[in-house]
Write a protein that holds these residues in place. Structure first.
Motif, PDB file in Angstrom:
ATOM      1  N   GLY A  39      36.218  43.899   8.833  1.00 41.72           N
ATOM      2  CA  GLY A  39      36.943  43.484   7.639  1.00 41.72           C
ATOM      3  C   GLY A  39      37.073  44.591   6.618  1.00 41.72           C
ATOM      4  O   GLY A  39      37.922  44.511   5.731  1.00 41.72           O
ATOM      5  N   THR A  40      36.250  45.618   6.709  1.00 43.44           N
ATOM      6  CA  THR A  40      36.347  46.742   5.772  1.00 43.44           C
ATOM      7  C   THR A  40      37.036  47.941   6.410  1.00 43.44           C
ATOM      8  O   THR A  40      37.409  48.872   5.706  1.00 43.44           O
ATOM      9  N   VAL A  41      37.169  47.911   7.727  1.00 45.54           N
ATOM     10  CA  VAL A  41      37.871  48.975   8.454  1.00 45.54           C
ATOM     11  C   VAL A  41      38.954  48.318   9.297  1.00 45.54           C
ATOM     12  O   VAL A  41      38.888  47.115   9.570  1.00 45.54           O
ATOM     13  N   PRO A  42      39.941  49.095   9.731  1.00 47.20           N
ATOM     14  CA  PRO A  42      40.977  48.504  10.585  1.00 47.20           C
ATOM     15  C   PRO A  42      40.371  47.933  11.869  1.00 47.20           C
ATOM     16  O   PRO A  42      39.425  48.481  12.430  1.00 47.20           O
ATOM     17  N   ALA A  43      40.927  46.831  12.347  1.00 44.83           N
ATOM     18  CA  ALA A  43      40.400  46.156  13.533  1.00 44.83           C
ATOM     19  C   ALA A  43      40.502  47.018  14.784  1.00 44.83           C
ATOM     20  O   ALA A  43      39.765  46.807  15.741  1.00 44.83           O
ATOM     21  N   ASP A  44      41.396  48.008  14.772  1.00 46.48           N
ATOM     22  CA  ASP A  44      41.556  48.861  15.950  1.00 46.48           C
ATOM     23  C   ASP A  44      40.793  50.178  15.824  1.00 46.48           C
ATOM     24  O   ASP A  44      41.014  51.097  16.611  1.00 46.48           O
ATOM     25  N   HIS A  45      39.866  50.254  14.871  1.00 49.71           N
ATOM     26  CA  HIS A  45      39.071  51.486  14.723  1.00 49.71           C
ATOM     27  C   HIS A  45      38.244  51.696  15.991  1.00 49.71           C
ATOM     28  O   HIS A  45      37.618  50.762  16.500  1.00 49.71           O
ATOM     29  N   PRO A  46      38.231  52.917  16.533  1.00 47.22           N
ATOM     30  CA  PRO A  46      37.524  53.157  17.796  1.00 47.22           C
ATOM     31  C   PRO A  46      36.026  52.825  17.751  1.00 47.22           C
ATOM     32  O   PRO A  46      35.478  52.337  18.737  1.00 47.22           O
ATOM     33  N   MET A  47      35.368  53.063  16.635  1.00 49.14           N
ATOM     34  CA  MET A  47      33.936  52.761  16.569  1.00 49.14           C
ATOM     35  C   MET A  47      33.697  51.268  16.624  1.00 49.14           C
ATOM     36  O   MET A  47      32.761  50.805  17.258  1.00 49.14           O
ATOM     37  N   LEU A  48      34.545  50.501  15.991  1.00 45.22           N
ATOM     38  CA  LEU A  48      34.422  49.040  16.046  1.00 45.22           C
ATOM     39  C   LEU A  48      34.643  48.555  17.480  1.00 45.22           C
ATOM     40  O   LEU A  48      33.949  47.649  17.945  1.00 45.22           O
ATOM     41  N   GLN A  49      35.562  49.175  18.189  1.00 44.82           N
ATOM     42  CA  GLN A  49      35.800  48.819  19.582  1.00 44.82           C
ATOM     43  C   GLN A  49      34.599  49.174  20.456  1.00 44.82           C
ATOM     44  O   GLN A  49      34.230  48.414  21.347  1.00 44.82           O
ATOM     45  N   VAL A  50      33.979  50.324  20.193  1.00 47.75           N
ATOM     46  CA  VAL A  50      32.801  50.735  20.965  1.00 47.75           C
ATOM     47  C   VAL A  50      31.642  49.774  20.709  1.00 47.75           C
ATOM     48  O   VAL A  50      30.947  49.354  21.640  1.00 47.75           O
ATOM     49  N   LEU A  51      31.432  49.396  19.452  1.00 49.37           N
ATOM     50  CA  LEU A  51      30.356  48.464  19.129  1.00 49.37           C
ATOM     51  C   LEU A  51      30.585  47.110  19.792  1.00 49.37           C
ATOM     52  O   LEU A  51      29.655  46.504  20.329  1.00 49.37           O
ATOM     53  N   THR A  52      31.819  46.643  19.765  1.00 48.45           N
ATOM     54  CA  THR A  52      32.150  45.363  20.382  1.00 48.45           C
ATOM     55  C   THR A  52      31.948  45.427  21.892  1.00 48.45           C
ATOM     56  O   THR A  52      31.403  44.494  22.498  1.00 48.45           O
ATOM     57  N   ALA A  53      32.351  46.519  22.498  1.00 49.21           N
ATOM     58  CA  ALA A  53      32.175  46.679  23.947  1.00 49.21           C
ATOM     59  C   ALA A  53      30.694  46.725  24.316  1.00 49.21           C
ATOM     60  O   ALA A  53      30.302  46.244  25.383  1.00 49.21           O
ATOM     61  N   ALA A  54      29.871  47.265  23.447  1.00 47.26           N
ATOM     62  CA  ALA A  54      28.432  47.346  23.723  1.00 47.26           C
ATOM     63  C   ALA A  54      27.805  45.959  23.788  1.00 47.26           C
ATOM     64  O   ALA A  54      26.821  45.757  24.504  1.00 47.26           O
ATOM     65  N   LEU A  55      28.356  45.013  23.066  1.00 46.13           N
ATOM     66  CA  LEU A  55      27.826  43.651  23.098  1.00 46.13           C
ATOM     67  C   LEU A  55      28.241  42.892  24.357  1.00 46.13           C
ATOM     68  O   LEU A  55      27.588  41.924  24.735  1.00 46.13           O
ATOM     69  N   GLU A  56      29.307  43.338  24.991  1.00 41.42           N
ATOM     70  CA  GLU A  56      29.781  42.646  26.189  1.00 41.42           C
ATOM     71  C   GLU A  56      28.812  42.812  27.342  1.00 41.42           C
ATOM     72  O   GLU A  56      28.805  42.010  28.252  1.00 41.42           O
ATOM     73  N   GLY A  57      28.000  43.836  27.303  1.00 45.48           N
ATOM     74  CA  GLY A  57      26.977  44.021  28.325  1.00 45.48           C
ATOM     75  C   GLY A  57      27.511  44.643  29.594  1.00 45.48           C
ATOM     76  O   GLY A  57      28.666  45.017  29.706  1.00 45.48           O
ATOM     77  N   GLU A  58      26.635  44.733  30.554  1.00 47.06           N
ATOM     78  CA  GLU A  58      26.976  45.348  31.825  1.00 47.06           C
ATOM     79  C   GLU A  58      27.701  44.349  32.713  1.00 47.06           C
ATOM     80  O   GLU A  58      27.506  43.149  32.621  1.00 47.06           O
ATOM     81  N   ALA A  59      28.480  44.897  33.600  1.00 49.41           N
ATOM     82  CA  ALA A  59      29.157  44.058  34.584  1.00 49.41           C
ATOM     83  C   ALA A  59      28.118  43.552  35.579  1.00 49.41           C
ATOM     84  O   ALA A  59      27.057  44.139  35.751  1.00 49.41           O
ATOM     85  N   THR A  60      28.440  42.467  36.233  1.00 51.59           N
ATOM     86  CA  THR A  60      27.537  41.925  37.236  1.00 51.59           C
ATOM     87  C   THR A  60      27.389  42.933  38.369  1.00 51.59           C
ATOM     88  O   THR A  60      28.396  43.395  38.914  1.00 51.59           O
ATOM     89  N   PRO A  61      26.170  43.290  38.715  1.00 51.31           N
ATOM     90  CA  PRO A  61      25.996  44.274  39.782  1.00 51.31           C
ATOM     91  C   PRO A  61      26.488  43.727  41.118  1.00 51.31           C
ATOM     92  O   PRO A  61      26.309  42.549  41.422  1.00 51.31           O
ATOM     93  N   ARG A  62      27.117  44.609  41.867  1.00 48.47           N
ATOM     94  CA  ARG A  62      27.613  44.221  43.184  1.00 48.47           C
ATOM     95  C   ARG A  62      26.719  44.840  44.240  1.00 48.47           C
ATOM     96  O   ARG A  62      26.171  45.912  44.062  1.00 48.47           O
ATOM     97  N   ARG A  63      26.607  44.157  45.335  1.00 44.95           N
ATOM     98  CA  ARG A  63      25.826  44.679  46.442  1.00 44.95           C
ATOM     99  C   ARG A  63      26.548  45.888  47.010  1.00 44.95           C
ATOM    100  O   ARG A  63      27.748  45.894  47.202  1.00 44.95           O
ATOM    101  N   ARG A  64      25.770  46.927  47.264  1.00 47.66           N
ATOM    102  CA  ARG A  64      26.336  48.129  47.862  1.00 47.66           C
ATOM    103  C   ARG A  64      25.659  48.374  49.192  1.00 47.66           C
ATOM    104  O   ARG A  64      24.500  48.065  49.378  1.00 47.66           O
ATOM    105  N   GLY A  65      26.391  48.942  50.093  1.00 48.21           N
ATOM    106  CA  GLY A  65      25.818  49.275  51.384  1.00 48.21           C
ATOM    107  C   GLY A  65      26.364  48.383  52.469  1.00 48.21           C
ATOM    108  O   GLY A  65      27.038  47.394  52.223  1.00 48.21           O
ATOM    109  N   GLY A  66      26.027  48.740  53.642  1.00 44.10           N
ATOM    110  CA  GLY A  66      26.527  47.980  54.790  1.00 44.10           C
ATOM    111  C   GLY A  66      25.418  47.176  55.435  1.00 44.10           C
ATOM    112  O   GLY A  66      24.563  46.586  54.755  1.00 44.10           O
ATOM    113  N   ARG A  67      25.422  47.192  56.714  1.00 45.04           N
ATOM    114  CA  ARG A  67      24.474  46.397  57.491  1.00 45.04           C
ATOM    115  C   ARG A  67      23.038  46.750  57.156  1.00 45.04           C
ATOM    116  O   ARG A  67      22.190  45.876  56.982  1.00 45.04           O
TER     117      ARG A  67
END
Length: 90
Positions: free
Chosen positions: A57-85
């Motif tokens: 609300g004090t900076v533009p909504a598209d400010h890169p730092m605000l986007q980085v902070l928001t992305a940090a809250l989204e967390g990690e993606a669900t880990p996928r199994r790697r490897g074969g047999r």
């Protein structure tokens, strides 16, 4: 442990919001420096939420730092199994 009074005691995030023409890559670097400087007992997500609440609300909504902070809250993606047999047999 909860966050201290100031979630940005070194002022790294504050200065990033003040920089004109800062890019997302620079914001990610600053964020990483900030995150590595937090004490181990601090709840990182609470600190990030506090920073977002402070600057939203004090900076533009598209400010890169605000986007980085928001992305940090989204967390990690669900880990996928790697490897074969071989990975399935272990």
């Amino acid at each position: 442990m909860t966050i201290e009074k100031d979630p940005d005691p070194r002022g790294l995030i504050r200065e990033a919001f003040r920089m004109d023409g800062i890019r997302e890559a620079e914001c990610r670097s600053i964020f990483l420096d900030w995150a590595l400087g937090l004490p181990m007992a601090v709840d990182n997500h609470a600190a990030i939420r506090s920073l977002i609440a402070t600057y939203q609300g004090t900076v533009p909504a598209d400010h890169p730092m605000l986007q980085v902070l928001t992305a940090a809250l989204e967390g990690e993606a669900t880990p996928r199994r790697r490897g074969g047999r071989r990975a399935r047999l272990v």
